[in-house]
Design a protein around this motif. Structure first.
Motif, PDB file in Angstrom:
ATOM      1  N   ASN B   2      28.100  14.772  53.532  1.00  0.00           N
ATOM      2  CA  ASN B   2      27.472  15.953  52.939  1.00  0.00           C
ATOM      3  C   ASN B   2      27.633  15.926  51.429  1.00  0.00           C
ATOM      4  N   ARG B  23      16.333  12.665  48.315  1.00  0.00           N
ATOM      5  CA  ARG B  23      16.117  12.313  49.731  1.00  0.00           C
ATOM      6  C   ARG B  23      15.516  10.915  49.843  1.00  0.00           C
ATOM      7  N   ARG B  31      23.370  14.038  54.067  1.00  0.00           N
ATOM      8  CA  ARG B  31      22.765  15.375  54.076  1.00  0.00           C
ATOM      9  C   ARG B  31      23.060  16.084  52.760  1.00  0.00           C
TER      10      ARG B  31
END
Lengths: 248, 248, 248, 248, 248, 248
Positions: B2, B23, B31
């Motif tokens: 994360n 991304r 993530r």
């Protein structure tokens, strides 16, 4: 002249030391507005803590904007100082840069003595960022934690004196007593150290007076002119006014 | 893993550019928690504006503390980044330092291209403070004011491309496209410039992933260990928790 | 991706260490072609020895040309690395530059610990040539000759650990374990040293993966583009092909 | 005294230029053994090509070991020179370092003029690595490809003269004509340029003679002493003898 | 060739040391005119004292103008040397710059050993001003006052030898014996120190001979050309002639 | 306080400019003793000329020793200033160092504008020797010879103004008007240049006053303490007294 004298930390005992030394060093005609940061830490020891102090410095400078001929940020490490020069048309002077200018004019090489080992890295970086590294021969800080930042100069006087003597023995031609909590110590121990001791607060007051007397006009170009106008949001009111003003 | 992905400015259109490029660059398993600063300016152009952005960066890092394996501060100039490394046990990576590490590994000398002339000084100082000045051959910025920070990369595409070509002709072995508003431009024009173009956001994502994968333990000494505990007052709640936590 | 992993020295025991650590650090999808130099010395300790290792590195890179997406030269000091970047369109990464990029992103200052005092000067020069001297606070090497370069990391583990601790006490914010023979030591002693330990092989693998993923196109200008074609004579076949190829 | 004069490239036409200028510059009693590299490229233009030239330099130095009082590596960029100092007990002098010592003693700042733009970066790096960057104001190289490295000095004489004049106008207090292919040009155009022109070959001969006359004993400590003995494999015979010899 | 050999101090005992070493180092055909300053101090220990020595150097150079092919200023620190290069069309060489050129060609790093601690700062500044600081690892001077500047080299021989050995142990690849009073010491102790010892006087003689042999024409542009003519008053006669001469 | 104000050159017209600006800048209570050098050149343009001016500065400082609380050497380039600090227990301030301290406190980067191209190199070296090179972006000097050093500031006013504007356009955040002959020009053109103009004489007066007010005690150690006593001969009487005095 009117000088805004800012302690960017929350310790009023340190503010008292700063104010006393500032008044001793100033010309008779100089008046001070003395401010202590309403938020922050007891004293700045690291760059992380200086992020907070720089923000508080900005707020105080903004809240009193228009009421001073010059400002002194009375913390070594100069939190917010080089950046505030962009926003204001009057001189803003930091303790480090003033002490460095003083040591520079004394000549030769200088050392810095301060209140903790950890704080040294921040001072070293400040000296380097200001472009004065070529004359700097090293920092020496108290090895033990102290009890009270408002009395550390007195409490650790003998250790600090010894550190100054060792700096001189190592080749320092002048020694900066770094950090607002040491304001005034230089006068106390000057005759026991074989090279000049530079007091940050005294230096800042005399240098700020010199800069105000020089009467430089506002900057209209370069990296220290007012930043180009741009959208902003949710800033404290004084700061909005300062950040948001137009360059003409 | 994360990653907390912070836009330390208030421009949600820039946040969208950052997120899209992040991304594209990330490993499949990464993530992102994407945050835009609730207070500040539209984009940081000077050190004065970065004082505010650094403070907002601290607040966001503090408010989400414990919820991320690493953080990316997605503004060139790295506001608050080197200082935040003190406060957190996980990697905090800035766009500038990541792009510099990338250019460093590409080899040779690099130039930086950005969105305004004024912003250049801040970038130059950042490169110097990070100790990478020896390989830097200069900054080139857009000479004209732009209308929209969220579309400047597309609107000024041809001028930026021409600037990149001139950097290559002047001897750059790689070119960093500086500033979050240019996220993604490198992919668009890479085949029209004869040396590699370094995207700050993509670099930061890959470098943050590398650092998280390395699994370094928390620092317990040095200038980046948690600062010694000290009294504080009136700080935002999350920041109080971070500044006030004990070192063990 | 396929990575060519080169030990530019003749010690197969060191190659084994390199390979083991590389596989531990790599993404699951990364495949290695591991090569040991057929000619040279047991380990490179000085710039004179690196002249030979650089030549052997060139030969291995040339002999496998076209069969890898990136290459790692797994000797500290990066023999032939900055020069090989000219000849190849894929990333070539050295242990030193990768470890430096890692220490750079960790922040603050770094020290290097290595296997002999003599080797230190070569490492210091490598750091300086790479332009990272501003953050480097010193090298510490084993004072005694060791018996076996393939086991020195284990044999001298306690001394090396003590050297790391002294580097931290001297102000290092991270410590690079320099030299392929120390591959893997960082994992073993990390929890006994109060600042992050940087493993050269692990850093090189993650950084090489990052650079390959970035997908930079070949350089067509600058100091790292393919050198202008010129007559050559009596070069090893693979090297002839690489040196002699045309720039288009 | 006997000097080994090495052209580390394969161009015998350049060797002829080197030899002619060396004999003109030398003391009457100096004798030369002149060698051209049997393998390599026509002239070194980049660090990648210098890796090969350094290796060939080592081979020639090793093959003639014991037969010379000093050696000159007659290529600008000094391939293998600083490294060969480790292996030999007699002075090994490169064209760049000799020309720099000369410019240093002339005083003020120097520029370098050479045969191609690409070669400039290698020269700049050599100056920086040798620690003489503070007095260097820049490199100027021929913009067009030349036909014959053995006649480029004569063929491009007028352009090179004009480049020298522009260096003087830009503030150079002396100008180094860089690269063995320009040997002798300084004498030809000296009276048409308002500052001294430094010839690399002439400088190297006089400096090598000075160093041999000084009679320094072999180094037994430091970074230039013979490297510690270690296993080696598959090296050319002469080089094995040199690398493999014992320090006493 | 005729060399003017200047002792810019008043100590004839030091002049004798200088002359003896100069004759040992010189080519057979070199002739010396040896001069001792009629005014000044016994030896230069600080920049203040060098102001006087530089002035006396100028007077001697001016009084003998036209009678020498080159001049040597035989005091470490090179009083008046870089400045005299402007006024004269023949080489003027200082002990420091010659010794530095020698150490530069020996390669690696150098230390300086001298006759007092105080004199060290002047030497350090000289090295820095000459742009050779990158290879300098430190100065070591006699801690005790000496009785006779003409015999200090012999009287303190063992201490100086020990200081040289410590410099070598600290990583010096060569050691400069700084100061004319140490002329000749290098030959005496060379075989007891594991790295080359550089004698300032010997270096200056060989380097001056090299520069005279190179036959550089007078400078007609740059910072070392004759200064533009301008009114002057009350200068010593020789100096008037030199300062007052026209550039053509 | 009493300040000795020295023009180390022979031009009384320049002395008049210096004195006028000094009185404008000074505190009401400051008194000046103004001296013009009895020997030397009309103005210092090169380091060679500064050798003479430094000597004359020493003579004037010595002849008035004990009669001043501080001294100003009113020539840019600071001839004899850093050296005189050794000899005197009161502050000695040069125009360059004072202007640099001022520019340093203004912040950002500075340029220097002066009266001739040739004089620029001397100024550049002075800035570098003082350790302030990191903030200096360049010197610009009048390209044409001028008729009268006492009126050049007025005669070339428009050209100098244009040079200042070009410095600002090139990124200077402040501009030093270098050289005593330009004393007072800053006040005249300040409102036509978009960044602050620093006057050397005004800066020196304010900085000298600040240093005298600080009341530093004499130095008893370091490189600026009185040099160790030693034999001397044939010095001018005042200088003998100063050089010959004992340290206690």
């Amino acid at each position: 002249m009117n000088l805004l004298l800012i302690n960017p930390n929350i310790s009023t005992s340190v503010t008292a030391l700063i104010e006393a030394e500032a008044r001793r060093a100033a010309l008779e005609s100089t008046r001070f507005n003395v401010q202590t940061a309403p938020a922050g830490v007891a004293y700045i020891e690291t760059p992380a803590e200086s992020v907070i102090a720089a923000y508080e410095t900005f707020r105080i400078l903004a809240d009193h904007h228009g009421q001073y001929d010059g400002a002194i940020v009375a913390a070594f490490g100069d939190p917010g100082v080089s950046q505030a020069k962009e926003l204001l048309d009057v001189p803003v002077i930091g303790l480090t840069e003033a002490a460095l200018a003083n040591a520079f004019l004394l000549g030769g090489r200088f050392a810095i003595v301060g209140i903790s080992e950890r704080i040294g890295r921040w001072y070293e970086e400040t000296v380097a960022h200001l472009g004065m590294g070529a004359r700097f021969i090293g920092y020496h800080g108290l090895g033990e934690a102290f009890r009270d930042v408002g009395t550390v100069g007195r409490d650790a006087r003998d250790i600090l004196l010894d550190m100054c003597r060792r700096c001189a023995a190592a080749g320092a031609d002048s020694i900066i007593l770094g950090g607002a909590p040491l304001a005034g110590l230089a006068r106390d121990i000057a005759d026991q150290v074989p090279v000049p001791l530079v007091d940050g607060v005294g230096s800042a007051v005399r240098m700020a007076e010199s800069m105000v007397r020089a009467g430089y006009p506002p900057r209209r170009s370069g990296a220290l002119a007012v930043p180009p106008e741009k959208p902003y949001r949710n800033l404290p009111p004084g700061l909005s006014a300062l950040i948001g003003r137009r360059t003409e």
